[in-house]
Design a protein around this motif. Structure first.
Motif, PDB file in Angstrom:
ATOM      1  N   GLN A 128     -91.380  29.221  41.392  1.00  0.00           N
ATOM      2  CA  GLN A 128     -92.142  28.767  42.548  1.00  0.00           C
ATOM      3  C   GLN A 128     -91.955  29.731  43.722  1.00  0.00           C
ATOM      4  O   GLN A 128     -90.987  30.485  43.775  1.00  0.00           O
ATOM      5  CB  GLN A 128     -91.710  27.350  42.930  1.00  0.00           C
ATOM      6  CG  GLN A 128     -92.046  26.343  41.828  1.00  0.00           C
ATOM      7  CD  GLN A 128     -91.731  24.934  42.243  1.00  0.00           C
ATOM      8  OE1 GLN A 128     -92.369  24.371  43.118  1.00  0.00           O
ATOM      9  NE2 GLN A 128     -90.741  24.337  41.595  1.00  0.00           N
ATOM     10  N   ARG A 129     -92.923  29.677  44.636  1.00  0.00           N
ATOM     11  CA  ARG A 129     -93.013  30.690  45.683  1.00  0.00           C
ATOM     12  C   ARG A 129     -92.614  30.164  47.063  1.00  0.00           C
ATOM     13  O   ARG A 129     -93.029  30.726  48.074  1.00  0.00           O
ATOM     14  CB  ARG A 129     -94.448  31.234  45.718  1.00  0.00           C
ATOM     15  CG  ARG A 129     -94.851  31.889  44.404  1.00  0.00           C
ATOM     16  CD  ARG A 129     -96.342  32.137  44.342  1.00  0.00           C
ATOM     17  NE  ARG A 129     -96.796  33.174  45.250  1.00  0.00           N
ATOM     18  CZ  ARG A 129     -96.808  34.470  44.976  1.00  0.00           C
ATOM     19  NH1 ARG A 129     -96.375  34.894  43.801  1.00  0.00           N
ATOM     20  NH2 ARG A 129     -97.262  35.349  45.853  1.00  0.00           N
ATOM     21  N   LEU A 130     -91.862  29.085  47.099  1.00  0.00           N
ATOM     22  CA  LEU A 130     -91.395  28.563  48.379  1.00  0.00           C
ATOM     23  C   LEU A 130     -90.089  27.819  48.169  1.00  0.00           C
ATOM     24  O   LEU A 130     -89.706  27.518  47.038  1.00  0.00           O
ATOM     25  CB  LEU A 130     -92.428  27.649  49.018  1.00  0.00           C
ATOM     26  CG  LEU A 130     -92.606  26.233  48.451  1.00  0.00           C
ATOM     27  CD1 LEU A 130     -93.423  25.388  49.403  1.00  0.00           C
ATOM     28  CD2 LEU A 130     -93.269  26.251  47.084  1.00  0.00           C
ATOM     29  N   SER A 131     -89.404  27.524  49.259  1.00  0.00           N
ATOM     30  CA  SER A 131     -88.148  26.784  49.152  1.00  0.00           C
ATOM     31  C   SER A 131     -88.014  25.859  50.354  1.00  0.00           C
ATOM     32  O   SER A 131     -88.662  26.053  51.391  1.00  0.00           O
ATOM     33  CB  SER A 131     -86.956  27.742  49.091  1.00  0.00           C
ATOM     34  OG  SER A 131     -86.879  28.507  50.280  1.00  0.00           O
ATOM     35  N   TRP A 132     -87.159  24.847  50.196  1.00  0.00           N
ATOM     36  CA  TRP A 132     -86.904  23.868  51.257  1.00  0.00           C
ATOM     37  C   TRP A 132     -85.388  23.656  51.341  1.00  0.00           C
ATOM     38  O   TRP A 132     -84.731  23.387  50.328  1.00  0.00           O
ATOM     39  CB  TRP A 132     -87.587  22.538  50.928  1.00  0.00           C
ATOM     40  CG  TRP A 132     -89.071  22.610  50.769  1.00  0.00           C
ATOM     41  CD1 TRP A 132     -89.751  22.935  49.627  1.00  0.00           C
ATOM     42  CD2 TRP A 132     -90.054  22.353  51.762  1.00  0.00           C
ATOM     43  NE1 TRP A 132     -91.099  22.893  49.850  1.00  0.00           N
ATOM     44  CE2 TRP A 132     -91.321  22.534  51.160  1.00  0.00           C
ATOM     45  CE3 TRP A 132     -89.997  21.984  53.110  1.00  0.00           C
ATOM     46  CZ2 TRP A 132     -92.514  22.361  51.856  1.00  0.00           C
ATOM     47  CZ3 TRP A 132     -91.180  21.813  53.811  1.00  0.00           C
ATOM     48  CH2 TRP A 132     -92.420  22.000  53.187  1.00  0.00           C
ATOM     49  N   ASP A 133     -84.859  23.749  52.538  1.00  0.00           N
ATOM     50  CA  ASP A 133     -83.415  23.564  52.715  1.00  0.00           C
ATOM     51  C   ASP A 133     -82.949  22.203  52.214  1.00  0.00           C
ATOM     52  O   ASP A 133     -81.861  22.080  51.638  1.00  0.00           O
ATOM     53  CB  ASP A 133     -83.045  23.728  54.193  1.00  0.00           C
ATOM     54  CG  ASP A 133     -83.194  25.164  54.680  1.00  0.00           C
ATOM     55  OD1 ASP A 133     -83.255  26.075  53.826  1.00  0.00           O
ATOM     56  OD2 ASP A 133     -83.256  25.362  55.909  1.00  0.00           O
ATOM     57  N   ILE A 134     -83.769  21.180  52.418  1.00  0.00           N
ATOM     58  CA  ILE A 134     -83.352  19.832  52.030  1.00  0.00           C
ATOM     59  C   ILE A 134     -83.180  19.732  50.518  1.00  0.00           C
ATOM     60  O   ILE A 134     -82.316  19.004  50.023  1.00  0.00           O
ATOM     61  CB  ILE A 134     -84.345  18.757  52.560  1.00  0.00           C
ATOM     62  CG1 ILE A 134     -83.835  17.350  52.255  1.00  0.00           C
ATOM     63  CG2 ILE A 134     -85.735  18.966  51.990  1.00  0.00           C
ATOM     64  CD1 ILE A 134     -82.516  16.998  52.890  1.00  0.00           C
ATOM     65  N   LEU A 135     -83.983  20.483  49.754  1.00  0.00           N
ATOM     66  CA  LEU A 135     -83.842  20.433  48.299  1.00  0.00           C
ATOM     67  C   LEU A 135     -82.559  21.132  47.850  1.00  0.00           C
ATOM     68  O   LEU A 135     -81.923  20.714  46.876  1.00  0.00           O
ATOM     69  CB  LEU A 135     -85.070  21.046  47.628  1.00  0.00           C
ATOM     70  CG  LEU A 135     -86.399  20.344  47.912  1.00  0.00           C
ATOM     71  CD1 LEU A 135     -87.526  20.983  47.101  1.00  0.00           C
ATOM     72  CD2 LEU A 135     -86.315  18.846  47.592  1.00  0.00           C
ATOM     73  N   ASN A 136     -82.183  22.191  48.534  1.00  0.00           N
ATOM     74  CA  ASN A 136     -80.892  22.822  48.234  1.00  0.00           C
ATOM     75  C   ASN A 136     -79.745  21.853  48.511  1.00  0.00           C
ATOM     76  O   ASN A 136     -78.756  21.810  47.767  1.00  0.00           O
ATOM     77  CB  ASN A 136     -80.726  24.088  49.073  1.00  0.00           C
ATOM     78  CG  ASN A 136     -81.725  25.171  48.702  1.00  0.00           C
ATOM     79  OD1 ASN A 136     -82.046  25.339  47.538  1.00  0.00           O
ATOM     80  ND2 ASN A 136     -82.207  25.895  49.708  1.00  0.00           N
ATOM     81  N   ALA A 137     -79.884  21.054  49.560  1.00  0.00           N
ATOM     82  CA  ALA A 137     -78.855  20.061  49.870  1.00  0.00           C
ATOM     83  C   ALA A 137     -78.800  18.975  48.800  1.00  0.00           C
ATOM     84  O   ALA A 137     -77.712  18.496  48.445  1.00  0.00           O
ATOM     85  CB  ALA A 137     -79.124  19.447  51.235  1.00  0.00           C
ATOM     86  N   VAL A 138     -79.960  18.572  48.269  1.00  0.00           N
ATOM     87  CA  VAL A 138     -79.976  17.593  47.183  1.00  0.00           C
ATOM     88  C   VAL A 138     -79.255  18.163  45.957  1.00  0.00           C
ATOM     89  O   VAL A 138     -78.512  17.447  45.269  1.00  0.00           O
ATOM     90  CB  VAL A 138     -81.422  17.188  46.835  1.00  0.00           C
ATOM     91  CG1 VAL A 138     -81.459  16.349  45.560  1.00  0.00           C
ATOM     92  CG2 VAL A 138     -82.050  16.405  47.988  1.00  0.00           C
ATOM     93  N   GLN A 139     -79.456  19.450  45.689  1.00  0.00           N
ATOM     94  CA  GLN A 139     -78.754  20.062  44.557  1.00  0.00           C
ATOM     95  C   GLN A 139     -77.241  20.023  44.773  1.00  0.00           C
ATOM     96  O   GLN A 139     -76.479  19.732  43.836  1.00  0.00           O
ATOM     97  CB  GLN A 139     -79.222  21.498  44.349  1.00  0.00           C
ATOM     98  CG  GLN A 139     -78.611  22.147  43.104  1.00  0.00           C
ATOM     99  CD  GLN A 139     -79.295  23.431  42.724  1.00  0.00           C
ATOM    100  OE1 GLN A 139     -79.618  24.244  43.577  1.00  0.00           O
ATOM    101  NE2 GLN A 139     -79.520  23.631  41.433  1.00  0.00           N
ATOM    102  N   ASP A 140     -76.802  20.292  45.987  1.00  0.00           N
ATOM    103  CA  ASP A 140     -75.358  20.216  46.272  1.00  0.00           C
ATOM    104  C   ASP A 140     -74.850  18.780  46.119  1.00  0.00           C
ATOM    105  O   ASP A 140     -73.746  18.552  45.595  1.00  0.00           O
ATOM    106  CB  ASP A 140     -75.094  20.707  47.689  1.00  0.00           C
ATOM    107  CG  ASP A 140     -75.355  22.201  47.863  1.00  0.00           C
ATOM    108  OD1 ASP A 140     -75.385  22.914  46.845  1.00  0.00           O
ATOM    109  OD2 ASP A 140     -75.541  22.630  49.018  1.00  0.00           O
TER     110      ASP A 140
END
Length: 529
Positions: free
Chosen positions: A148-160
């Motif tokens: 995918q060609r975009l990212s969201w900080d909140i999704l990185n936090a969900v991964q953590d």
């Protein structure tokens, strides 16, 4: 002389693959019939356009389910692609194979040649993977698999947060086990949807031995005794008959393939008699064994983060998204409905994950509603291997009337238990330390619902399909099997079914790419005779 060697009904996810492979020699005459229009609608190609393709009669059959007791009596919209590319033109673009154990189970059920080691070469054959060729992935095939060609900080936090709960990151959801967390790979090229029409059909349409007819709705398979000899279809106000010298191939999907069989006199004899349809072959399993993944859309309001809600509710945000896509084919307009996923277990004693999360940096009260005016995320979770089974059958000989679609969601006690556990699991993840800076507050199903009975009541109000119907013409050798492991319809010569309906059990993941694999394998079996 027959008009054609093969007639394919349905230019969807499977039909486009079949048309390409069967016409590749330049000599075999192939007719491909599609009830929908060409895929030249701009919203088909802009990834976020799924919002404008589902529920749009230009691209969607506009089906609905029966009222579902397990969903508190609600009837659901049930999108199915009615356009070249079929559901691959309106779906979420997620590239997912399922688990090796899914296919090994198919083989253990008596379906020879359908184990993981048998089907992996067919996944690889079509694939053009961004990571290049490996033992697990292919390169240079028609089916583009991209990051995918975009990212969201909140999704990185969900991964953590998930890692805190023991759900660790994975680099590949498609290695045979999909346990872990990560960003979904998507069927896109340069930020544009990559459907099976682009991938397989357009390169083949220059061949003189392939004819594609759109806006051609098939009425029935023509039978001579116990043999399929062609089809009858409607096109531009005319009824046309086309004859097949070798085989008729139904690739109309898990709802319309059993519909066509029943309209053709292949199905449950008593049911057909009651409708005044002459019975060509009594096949009790037609329309039975309907399975789907039910998603529970939990929603959490957050703070201190940007989500799509703010962007979509701002004039400047909308302008920025449009500019980003126009200049770079990136940003929210390029995103799949779900960007981030988790695969985990509802019970640690299970051998493989039975839960899939689709995590989205956006929220609504229900699908199709405007986005909330505040930042929020959706944690959709679905039971990958439901015990609840439904059916779909025609209720009339009128071609224009959709079948009765009954999923029987949450009718099995185990599914109800897993649904409640999955909501509890969502809450456990959202309470992790990594998410505390975002102060998540549960909106759906609602924090007041604490007992499992209350949770199930809430689930009944918010759960919906994730658009994965399968199984209604299942393969096998048991009395309810409709096709054999060569996908030939039992009791009828010259007729096969090649689509999601042949799955005996639903796969543990999204269904589009498994259907491409089925079509690839079917093409080899068909050519072998």
């Amino acid at each position: 002389m027959a008009d054609w060697d093969y007639i394919i009904v349905g230019a969807g996810t499977a039909g486009c693959v079949l048309a390409n492979r069967l016409s590749a020699d330049g000599r075999t005459r192939v007719l491909l019939l599609e009830a929908g229009q060409r895929d030249n609608y701009h919203w088909v190609h802009i990834p976020v356009g799924y919002l404008y393709c589902m529920g749009n009669p230009r691209t969607d059959w506009m089906m609905r389910t029966a009222e579902e007791p397990g969903l508190n009596g609600r009837s659901l919209a049930y999108p199915r692609g009615k356009v070249l590319g079929g559901c691959s033109s309106i779906n979420g673009m997620i590239y997912m194979r399922g688990q090796a154990a899914d296919y090994d189970n198919w083989a253990q059920m008596g379906n020879r040649g359908w184990g993981w080691d048998d089907v992996l070469p067919y996944f690889r054959k079509s694939e053009d993977h961004h990571g290049g060729e490996t033992d697990l992935h292919g390169e240079g095939g028609e089916w583009k698999v991209a990051r995918q060609r975009l990212s969201w900080d909140i999704l990185n936090a969900v991964q953590d947060a998930a890692a805190e709960r023991g759900i660790l990151p994975t680099d590949d959801f498609n290695a045979g086990t999909n346990e872990g967390s990560g960003f979904f790979e998507v069927n896109q090229k340069g930020g544009v949807r990559w459907n099976t029409s682009k991938a397989f059909l357009r390169p083949a349409m220059e061949r003189p031995n392939l004819r594609v007819v759109t806006e051609a709705e098939t009425e029935a398979v023509m039978m001579e005794g116990r043999r399929a000899v062609g089809v009858r279809y409607r096109h531009k106000g005319q009824v046309v008959e086309a004859r097949a010298g070798r085989e008729v191939l139904l690739a109309a999907g898990a709802i319309n393939s059993p519909k066509l069989l029943e309209l053709s006199g292949i199905g449950q004899a008593d049911r057909l008699h009651d409708l005044g349809i002459a019975v060509a072959h009594d096949s009790p399993g037609v329309g039975e064994n309907l399975q789907d993944h039910l998603q529970i859309r939990t929603v959490f309001r957050i703070e201190n983060a940007v989500t799509l809600n703010q962007k979509a509710n701002s004039l400047w945000g909308k302008a920025g998204m449009a500019l980003d896509y126009a200049l770079r084919r990136s940003g929210p307009l390029s995103m799949a409905p779900s960007q981030f996923g988790l695969f985990t277990k509802s019970d640690p004693s299970l051998e493989t994950p039975d839960l899939e999360y689709h995590v989205q940096p956006l929220s609504t009260d229900k699908l199709g509603d405007p986005l909330h005016p505040f930042p929020a995320i959706t944690m959709s979770v679905c039971n990958l291997r439901p015990d609840s089974v439904g059916d779909c059958h025609i209720a009339t000989r009128d071609l224009a009337v959709q079948p009765d679609i009954r999923l029987n969601y949450l009718s099995a006690e185990r599914d109800r238990m897993v649904a409640a556990i999955s909501v509890e699991q969502v809450r456990h993840i959202m309470a992790a330390e990594a998410l505390k800076p975002y102060a998540p507050q549960e909106l759906l199903p609602g924090p007041a619902m604490t007992t499992r009975e209350e949770i199930l009541q809430g689930v009944g109000d918010i759960a919906t399909t994730i658009f994965h119907p399968v199984g209604t013409c299942k393969m096998g050798g048991d009395p309810l099997a409709v096709v054999d492991d060569q996908l030939r319809v039992h009791g009828v010569a010259g007729l096969r079914v090649v689509d999601a309906s042949v799955m005996p059990k639903i796969v543990s993941g999204n269904t589009a790419s498994p259907v491409i694999m089925i079509a690839e394998k079917a093409a080899d079996m068909i050519r072998a005779g």
